[in-house]
Structures are given as structure tokens and as C-alpha cells.
Design a protein around this motif. Structure first.
Motif: not given
Ligand code: ZN
Ligand code: Q46
Ligand code: ZN
Length: 306
Positions: A139, A274, A276-277, A286, A289
Motif C-alpha cells: 500500500h 478505495c 477511504v483512501c 482496500c 484500510c
Molecule cells: Zn484504502
């Protein structure tokens, strides 16, 4: 034994090539094998912006050194994992290497990212440390490369690493991984940066010999979390086979690339950002996360309570 090129006494023997090399011709052999891996898989060109994943171990520092010698522009990214003294020493060696050669080194810390390091992350999520660590590194490397305009991430995986991964994937019939195991993984429009392994044509002991001959001060200690990892057992088994029949690892891996891989599905799952990110993922959130969320939600471990 004599050097196959100049008949001077050999400094390193490479049994699978049935050859010995003096110091200079061994270095030449290493550079040639790496250049060949880069060309065979069209890994990158001199126009690419390369980010080398540097742990401070022999493979990644040797790779960084080799890419400079071959004339590729490559910066380094070191991830501070937060695994006690091992991480501290690895970071220090990486910094010293970069400073001595005036190379550009970026450092990212897992603790700054999550609030704690890999040991704590694995404990909180009850994941095998190397699995939590692998998810985190993948990541952070991809995100850093994407955000800073690097077109390719290069890692120090060598022939032994890749042959051990192949053996593991075959023993467990991981067909989806078998179809995609490669020394160069393509970029994806969704934000996945190309990943390459330029040391794939060199055995671990060749990389170690190169690092020693070049005077590279690498972290010799193994990561303490790796103890008992199955990949070690696979390497041991392959080393025994290699000893009995030099060239086995090479034939196993490159024979698979040439003749075996096409029998397994190659399509990668479709990726999207993703929720979130924003990093590419086949799901909605992902793997990193999800892991981070689980760790944050976990109760404070007993060891940390006062
Ligand atoms: Zn993520
Ligand atoms: S650093 Fe991380 Fe490795 Fe340590 S915890 Fe495992 S994966 S062994 S390359
Ligand atoms: Zn020679």
C-alpha cells in the motif's frame, strides 16, 4: 578455479552457469544479468522515474547500486516498520548508503501512518506479521509512487525469492496467483504503478557476493518476525535440489514463465479507487484500510495497559 573470462583466480563460483569469475568479471556478470532481466521484460527505460524499495538488506541496496551503475535514475523509499532494533539498524544503514552515494532517499513511517508499528498491527489484528507487513508495504509503496510521479517501483526480489514463491503457489494450487506471477507486473489505469524485480536472474548468494565485493554495508540480521516463515522452508528445499543439480531453481522459475504460466488465468480483477483512501482495489475498501480499521477498533492490548 579460474575466471572463465581472463583465467585469473576466480573470486566467485556460479555453479549453475558452470563458471567462475574474478572480481571484475563477476561484477560484469551481475550487471549483465540485471540488464538482461530489464530488457527481457521491458521493465523500464532511462526515461522512467524509478522508485527502489530499500529495506537496508543486501538485495535492495545491491539493486539500488546496480541501477546507478547501469545509468538508471532511481530514488529510494525506505519504510520504517517499527520492528524494534532491527528497524532502527536497517534505517540507519539505508541512510548511510544513500548519503555516501548522494542518492535521494524518502522515508515513510508506519507508526506515523497508523499510530503504531507492524508488531502492534499484527498483534491487534491477529494476523501473521509478514501478511500484515506485506499488505502495508504494498500500500505505502504504491501510494508514494503514485503521489510523487514515479512510474515504476523496483524491488530486490531475487531468483531464490521468486522460486520459493512459485513453489508455495504450486503446493497450494493458488491458480490466480500462478497466472500472474511475473518479474514485471503492469500498471493499471486505476492507479496501480508498475512493479518490477530486476534481480530475478541472480541467485541470493550471487547478490550477497556482489554486495560484499562492492563493500556495501547492509543489515545482516534477519527480520525477527520472519522466524518460522514457510518461505524459509521452501528456500531450504530448493537449495537442496540446487546442490544436487545446479540450475534447478533457474529451470523451475524460467521454465514456468516460458511454458507453465500460460495455462493459468492471467486476467487481474478490475480495480477501482478505495472508498477511504483512493488507492486501487478490487473491492470497495482496500485491504490496507480494512486492516487499519480493524487495528484501530481492537481493544488496547493487555501489554499496553497500565
Ligand atoms: Zn484504502
Ligand atoms: S519485514 Fe515484514 Fe519481511 Fe519482517 S515482518 Fe515479514 S514481511 S520478514 S521482507
Ligand atoms: Zn576475470
Amino acid at each position: 578455479m579460474k575466471c572463465v573470462k581472463c583465467r585469473q583466480p576466480a573470486a566467485v563460483e556460479v555453479r549453475r552457469h558452470n563458471a567462475g569469475f574474478c572480481r571484475d568479471h563477476f561484477v560484469e556478470h551481475v550487471l549483465r544479468q540485471v540488464q538482461r532481466a530489464i530488457a527481457d521484460e521491458a521493465m523500464f527505460t532511462r526515461d522512467d522515474r524509478i522508485l527502489v524499495a530499500v529495506s537496508g538488506g543486501k538485495d535492495s541496496l545491491a539493486l539500488w547500486d546496480i541501477l546507478q551503475r547501469l545509468g538508471y535514475a532511481a530514488d529510494g523509499l525506505h519504510i520504517q516498520l517499527g520492528i524494534g532494533a532491527y528497524s532502527e539498524e536497517s534505517a540507519q544503514r539505508t541512510r548511510a548508503f544513500a548519503e555516501a552515494r548522494r542518492l535521494r532517499l524518502h522515508v515513510v513511517s508506519v507508526a506515523e501512518e497508523l499510530g503504531f508499528g507492524i508488531e502492534e498491527l499484527a498483534r491487534r489484528t491477529r494476523r501473521i506479521p509478514c501478511s500484515a507487513c506485506g499488505t502495508t508495504k504494498r500500500h505505502l509503496f504504491n501510494r508514494f509512487a503514485r503521489e510523487h510521479g514515479y512510474t515504476v517501483v523496483a524491488t530486490g526480489h531475487n531468483l531464490d525469492d521468486e522460486a520459493a514463491t512459485l513453489l508455495g503457489n504450486i503446493l497450494h494450487w493458488q491458480t490466480e496467483y500462478l497466472g500472474r506471477q511475473a518479474a514485471a507486473m503492469p500498471a493499471d489505469g486505476a492507479g496501480l504503478v508498475r512493479k518490477v524485480k530486476p534481480l530475478v536472474r541472480l541467485a541470493e548468494r550471487e547478490v550477497a557476493a556482489y554486495a560484499v565485493l562492492q563493500g556495501i554495508d547492509y543489515e545482516v540480521d534477519e527480520c525477527p518476525m520472519a522466524r518460522g516463515a514457510t518461505s524459509h522452508l521452501y528456500k531450504e528445499v530448493l537449495n537442496r535440489l540446487e546442490e544436487a543439480a545446479p540450475g534447478t531453481k533457474d529451470q523451475f522459475l524460467f521454465g514456468f514463465y516460458e511454458r507453465g504460466r500460460r495455462h493459468f488465468p492471467r486476467e487481474a480483477p478490475a480495480l477501482r479507487p478505495c472508498r477511504v483512501c483512493g488507492e486501487p482495489t478490487p473491492g470497495e475498501v482496500c485491504a490496507f484500510c480494512r486492516l487499519a480499521e480493524r487495528a484501530r477498533a481492537a481493544a488496547t492490548p493487555r501489554s499496553a495497559r497500565s
